[in-house]
Scaffold this active site. Structure first.
Site, PDB file in Angstrom:
ATOM      1  N   ARG A  55       0.829  -1.207   0.000  1.00 30.60           N
ATOM      2  CA  ARG A  55       0.000   0.000   0.000  1.00 30.60           C
ATOM      3  C   ARG A  55       0.870   1.267   0.000  1.00 30.60           C
ATOM      4  NH1 ARG A  55      -5.364   1.312   0.032  1.00 30.60           N
ATOM      5  NH2 ARG A  55      -6.180  -0.775   0.380  1.00 30.60           N
TER       6      ARG A  55
ATOM      7  N   GLU B 137     -10.588   5.120   6.192  1.00 30.67           N
ATOM      8  CA  GLU B 137      -9.195   5.538   6.204  1.00 30.67           C
ATOM      9  C   GLU B 137      -8.866   6.833   5.468  1.00 30.67           C
ATOM     10  OE1 GLU B 137      -8.260   1.481   4.747  1.00 30.67           O
ATOM     11  OE2 GLU B 137      -6.548   1.688   6.076  1.00 30.67           O
TER      12      GLU B 137
HETATM   13  N1  LUZ Z   1      -5.503  -4.638   5.452  1.00 37.35           N
HETATM   14  C1  LUZ Z   1      -5.169  -5.568   4.553  1.00 37.35           C
HETATM   15  C2  LUZ Z   1      -5.645  -3.363   5.118  1.00 37.35           C
HETATM   16  O1  LUZ Z   1      -5.025  -6.729   4.910  1.00 37.35           O
HETATM   17  N2  LUZ Z   1      -4.995  -5.213   3.275  1.00 37.35           N
HETATM   18  C3  LUZ Z   1      -5.135  -3.949   2.850  1.00 37.35           C
HETATM   19  O2  LUZ Z   1      -4.976  -3.672   1.679  1.00 37.35           O
HETATM   20  C4  LUZ Z   1      -5.453  -2.972   3.801  1.00 37.35           C
HETATM   21  N3  LUZ Z   1      -5.562  -1.700   3.447  1.00 37.35           N
HETATM   22  C5  LUZ Z   1      -5.845  -0.806   4.367  1.00 37.35           C
HETATM   23  C6  LUZ Z   1      -6.037  -1.192   5.676  1.00 37.35           C
HETATM   24  N4  LUZ Z   1      -5.941  -2.453   6.043  1.00 37.35           N
HETATM   25 MO1  MOS Z   2      -6.945  -1.612   8.739  1.00 37.61          MO
HETATM   26  S1  MOS Z   2      -5.339  -0.424   8.875  1.00 37.61           S
HETATM   27  O1  MOS Z   2      -7.063  -2.804   9.818  1.00 37.61           O
HETATM   28  O2  MOS Z   2      -8.083  -1.090   7.780  1.00 37.61           O
END
Ligand code: LUZ
Ligand code: MOS
Length: 758
Positions: free
Chosen positions: A304, A706
Site C-alpha cells: 500500500r 481511512e
Molecule cells: N488490510 C489488509 C488493510 O489486509 N490489506 C489492505 O490492503 C489494507 N488496506 C488498508 C487497511 N488495512
Molecule cells: Mo486496517 S489499517 O485494519 O483497515
C-alpha cells in the site's frame, strides 16, 4: 439514520469483551514477556511461580499441542518464544490463576536469564546488514533515470516519519471456554475472526470447525486488531483447552502498550524532477520501513505504501523501492491508512522542498500535477471518475483559500513572535484490499415468521457505524422499518471465512453481500405478493411496511405477507456472497487494477506557532471530501472528523520513543500524548463534495474509514510553513513535529536536508 449503538454507548449498556458475564470457575491469565529486545533464553524457572497460591497453571511453548506458529502472511511468528527472544514485550510464558491479580503477582516469580545479543532498532542499519523480512520491492512506470535529463529543477532529500500507537479504548483481550468433544468457544476482540480461528486451530492441532469465534463489537481497533488480536486469543485458548476451564485474558493498558506493534516508522530518500512549467516529470523514492521483528502484515502494508507513492498526482516516470527492515521492535502492524500515509509524506515532502527552493507556495506545484481523468496510476490502473481537481477547486472557493493565504502573509509581516502557516493536502486513496483474494464477503439473513429480521455478516462493528449501515441496507431492500431488524454478533459458525474488517471495505463488501441475500428473499416474496394482489410479480414493490402493487398501496402489511409465504413453505432465509468485480493485480509485475475505486478530497489546514515556546495550535482545518453519495452523512462525517484528528496527532504530538536497548520509553499515557479536545483544531469543517458516488460502492456511498486520516499530514507542512516564516532556511522532514522539534527548528542550527545527524 442515527447510529443504532448510540443509546447503548451513552447509557453504558453496550457489551464489550470485558463485559461478557463470566462462567463459573473462570480463570484469568497474564502474559510474561521478554524484558530484553534480543537474546538467547539461557534458563526459565517457573517452579516458584507454580507454587504461588491460586495459580492453576503456567504454560510455555513446550505445552503447545499443535504448531507454535501464528504468522498470518508468513509463518515466522511464534506464539511463545522458544530459545531466543527478538523484541521486548514478546510473550514467553502464560500464567493462569484464580484472579487477574494473582496471575500478575505470580508472573513476577518466574525467573528467566538471557544471553544478550545485538539489538537493532534503526531500519537503515538493519538494511545495511541485510536484515530484510522480504526481498526489496519495486514498482515503476517509465524511466526516471533517463527523465532527469528533461528536468529543469531537480531536488533530493530525506524524510523520517514515526510510528503511531493505536490507543483503541478497549485493550486487547479474549475469553474462551471449552465445549464438548474438544470444541472451543472463543470471544475475541478482533477485526479478523477467521484469522483468530485459523491460528487457534493450528496452535491446538484442531480443525477450524472445532473453534467458534464470536465478536459483538470492539471498543476501537484502527488496524491494531487486524492481526494482533490473534496472540491473546491463542493464549487464552491454549490455557482453556489444556485446563478444560474458562480462561480470560485482557491486557492492562501498560501490557498492551508494551507488547503490541504500532504503525511503521519509515525513513526515506527521495528525488523529484520538475519541468520549467512545474510539471513533475520524474520521481524516485526509497523507503526503509521499520517492520519490527517479524512480518505480521508488513508485506501488505509495503504494497500500500508503493500504491500511494504518488498520492493525488500524475507523474509520468516513477520508481519506488521499499525495504522491509527487520528490527528488534514489536512487529509493526496495520494502522488506518496501512502504509499509505508514509508514502504520501514522502511525495508531499518532495513537493514542499521544491516549493521552498523555488520560492513559491507548494500549492502551485500540487495543483499543476493533480490527476486528470484517464491518467494512469503508475501501477497500471486508469484513473476514472477522478474528483481530485473538483475537490481542490471547491475547497478554494468554499474556504476562500486565496484570501486566507493573503491574510496569513499580512499576519506574519505584522507579528514577530507568532507565525501562521497554511498547507493544502490533496488525498487520493484506493479502495479494496491490495490482496485481491480478500475482497469477498458473505451474509446470512433470516426473516422470522413475525416479520422480524436477523442479520449476520462477516463485518466487525468497532465504532465506525457499519451495523447501522447494514440496518439501512436491509430496511431499504425489504421496505420495512429499521426496528424490525437486528444485527447479530459476528460468528464464524454463521458466516465463515471472513476477511478482516479492514481496508475501509467493511461496509462495501458486507453490505453488498447483505443486499444480495435480501434481494433473493424479496424475489421469492414478490411471487407471493403478486398472487395476493392479483398483479404480475414485476409490478410488486415493498415500501412502508406493505405491498405496493402496480404503484398502488395494497394495505397488505409485511407481517401478513411473511405469514403467507411461510404457510406456502417459501424459504425465508438466504445467504449472500459478494466479490468485488473487475479488480486484479499481478504482484510480480507490480501492474493491474487493484482498486474498485478511489476516494478523493482536499484539505486546507492553518496553524499558529508561538515562536518563543515552540508550541502551536491547529486553527482551521477545512475539508472537501468525496463521500460519493453518502448513505449516512452523520456517521460518515464523524468518521472523517475522527480520522483527520488522528492524522494530525500522528504528525504533531504522537511520538513513540525507544531507547537503544529496544525498550519503549513512551509506554504510558503520561509520556505518549494523543490529541484531546484541547488540541483538536479550533475550526474543523468537513463538507461533502457534490458527487455521484461509484457503482462499486455500497449504495454509491464511498468507503470512508481511512482516506480522511491522510488530510492530517497537512498539519506537518502547515507548521513547517509557519516555522519558515521565522527561520526561512528550515527544510527538514521529520514527523512528528512535536513542540520540542519546532523549538529546535525555530532556533537551532538550520538543518540542511539530508544531514540526518545534525
Ligand atoms: N488490510 C489488509 C488493510 O489486509 N490489506 C489492505 O490492503 C489494507 N488496506 C488498508 C487497511 N488495512
Ligand atoms: Mo486496517 S489499517 O485494519 O483497515
Amino acid at each position: 439514520m442515527k447510529s443504532i449503538d448510540s443509546k447503548g454507548h451513552v447509557t453504558g449498556k453496550s457489551v464489550y469483551l470485558d463485559d461478557i458475564p463470566v462462567r463459573q470457575n473462570t480463570l484469568y491469565a497474564a502474559v510474561l514477556d521478554a524484558t530484553i529486545a534480543h537474546g538467547e533464553i539461557l534458563s526459565l524457572d517457573i517452579s516458584e511461580a507454580e507454587k504461588y497460591p491460586g495459580v492453576a497453571g503456567i504454560f510455555t511453548y513446550k505445552d503447545i499441542p499443535g504448531e507454535n506458529q501464528i504468522g498470518s502472511i508468513v509463518p515466522d511468528e511464534t506464539l511463545l518464544a522458544e530459545d531466543e527472544v527478538i523484541f521486548q514485550g514478546e510473550p514467553v510464558a502464560l500464567v493462569v490463576a484464580g484472579s487477574e491479580a494473582i496471575a500478575r503477582e505470580a508472573r513476577k516469580k518466574i525467573k528467566i536469564s538471557y544471553k544478550e545479543l545485538e539489538v537493532i532498532t534503526d531500519p537503515r542499519i538493519a538494511a545495511g546488514k541485510g536484515l530484510l523480512l522480504q526481498p526489496p520491492r519495486t514498482f515503476a512506470m517509465g524511466h526516471p533515470e533517463i527523465r532527469w535529463n528533461d528536468c529543469k529543477h531537480i531536488f533530493s532529500g530525506s524524510t523520517e516519519i514515526g510510528g503511531q500507537e493505536h490507543l483503541y479504548i478497549e485493550t486487547q483481550g479474549a475469553y474462551c471456554f471449552p465445549m464438548e468433544n474438544n470444541n472451543l468457544m472463543v470471544y475475541s476482540s478482533t477485526q479478523s475472526p477467521t484469522v483468530v480461528q485459523r491460528a487457534i486451530a493450528k496452535i491446538l492441532g484442531l480443525s477450524m470447525h472445532n473453534v467458534q469465534v464470536d465478536v459483538t463489537r470492539l471498543g476501537g481497533a484502527f488496524g491494531g486488531k487486524e492481526d494482533q488480536a490473534t496472540a491473546w486469543a491463542c493464549l487464552a485458548s491454549l490455557a482453556s483447552y489444556l485446563l478444560q476451564k474458562p480462561v480470560k485474558l485482557v491486557l492492562s493498558r501498560h501490557d498492551d502498550l508494551r507488547m503490541t506493534g504500532k504503525r511503521h516508522p519509515y525513513s526515506s530518500d527521495f528525488k523529484i524532477g520538475l519541468s520549467e512549467e512545474l510539471k513533475i516529470l520524474a520521481y524516485e523514492v526509497t523507503y526503509f520501513q521499520n517492520a519490527g521483528a517479524v512480518n505480521d502484515l508488513s508485506p501488505a502494508i509495503s504494497d500500500r505504501t508503493l500504491f500511494h507513492t504518488t498520492n493525488a498526482y500524475f507523474i509520468p516516470d516513477v520508481k519506488a523501492t521499499l525495504y522491509s527492515c527487520k528490527t528488534n521492535l514489536p512487529p509493526n502492524t496495520a494502522f488506518r491508512g496501512f502504509g499509505g500515509p508514509q508514502g504520501m509524506f514522502s511525495i508531499e515532502s518532495a513537493i514542499a522542498l521544491a516549493a521552498k527552493e523555488l520560492g513559491i507556495p507548494a500549492g502551485i506545484i500540487q495543483e499543476k500535477n493533480l490527476l486528470k481523468e484517464n491518467d494512469r496510476f503508475y501501477y497500471g490502473q486508469k484513473a476514472t471518475q477522478v474528483n481530485i481537481r473538483k475537490s481542490w477547486k471547491t475547497a478554494f472557493r468554499e474556504f476562500k483559500i486565496s484570501q486566507k493565504q493573503k491574510e496569513i502573509e499580512a499576519f506574519n509581516r505584522k507579528h514577530k513572535l507568532i507565525k501562521k502557516g497554511l498547507a493544502l493536502m490533496p488525498v487520493t486513496f484506493g479502495i479494496s484490499f491490495t490482496a485481491t483474494m480478500l475482497n469477498q464477503a458473505r451474509a446470512l439473513v433470516h426473516v422470522y415468521t413475525d416479520g422480524s429480521v436477523g442479520i449476520s455478516t462477516g463485518v466487525i462493528e468497532m465504532g465506525q457505524g457499519v451495523n447501522t449501515k447494514l440496518v439501512q441496507v436491509a430496511s431499504q431492500t425489504f421496505g420495512i422499518d429499521s426496528r424490525r431488524i437486528k444485527i447479530e454478533s459476528t460468528n464464524t459458525t454463521r458466516v465463515a471465512n471472513t476477511s478482516p474488517t479492514a481496508a475501509s471495505t467493511g461496509a462495501d463488501l458486507n453490505g453488498q453481500a447483505l443486499m444480495i441475500a435480501c434481494k433473493a428473499i424479496v424475489q421469492r416474496l414478490k411471487k407471493v405478493a403478486a398472487e395476493l394482489s392479483d398483479v404480475k410479480a414485476g409490478e410488486i414493490k415493498f415500501r412502508d411496511e406493505q405491498i405496493i402493487a402496480g404503484g398502488e398501496a395494497t394495505g397488505i402489511p409485511w407481517e401478513e405477507l411473511i405469514t403467507e409465504a411461510y404457510s406456502r413453505r417459501i424459504n425465508l432465509s438466504e445467504t449472500g456472497h459478494y466479490s468485488t468485480p473487475i479488480i486484479h493485480f499481478d504482484s510480480k509485475k507490480g501492474k493491474g487494477h487493484p482498486f474498485a475505486y478511489h476516494v478523493y478530497g482536499t484539505a486546507v489546514l492553518t496553524t499558529k506557532v508561538d515562536c518563543l515556546r515552540g508550541t502551536y495550535e491547529m486553527e482551521e482545518v477545512e475539508i472537501i471530501h468525496d463521500f460519493g453519495n453518502s448513505m449516512n452523512p452523520v456517521i460518515d462525517t464523524g468518521q472523517a472528523e475522527g480520522a483527520v484528528v488522528q492524522g494530525i496527532g500522528y504528525v504533531t504530538m504522537e511520538e513513540l520513543a525507544y531507547d537503544k536497548s529496544g525498550r519503549l520509553l513512551s509506554n504510558s499515557l503520561s509520556t505518549y500524548k494523543v490529541p484531546d479536545i484541547y488540541s483538536t483544531p479550533k475550526v474543523l469543517v468537513v463538507k461533502a463534495l457534490k458527487a455521484a458516488g461509484h457503482k462499486q460502492a455500497l449504495l454509491k456511498s464511498k468507503a470512508v474509514g481511512e482516506p480522511p486520516l491522510m488530510y492530517g499530514l497537512g498539519a506537518y507542512f502547515a507548521i513547517q510553513n509557519a516555522v519558515r516564516a521565522f527561520n526561512p532556511g528550515f527544510d527538514t522532514f521529520d514527523a512528528p513535529f512535536t513542540p520540542e522539534k519546532v523549538l529546535m527548528a525555530l532556533y537551532g542550527k538550520v538543518k540542511v536536508n539530508g544531514d540526518k545527524n545534525s
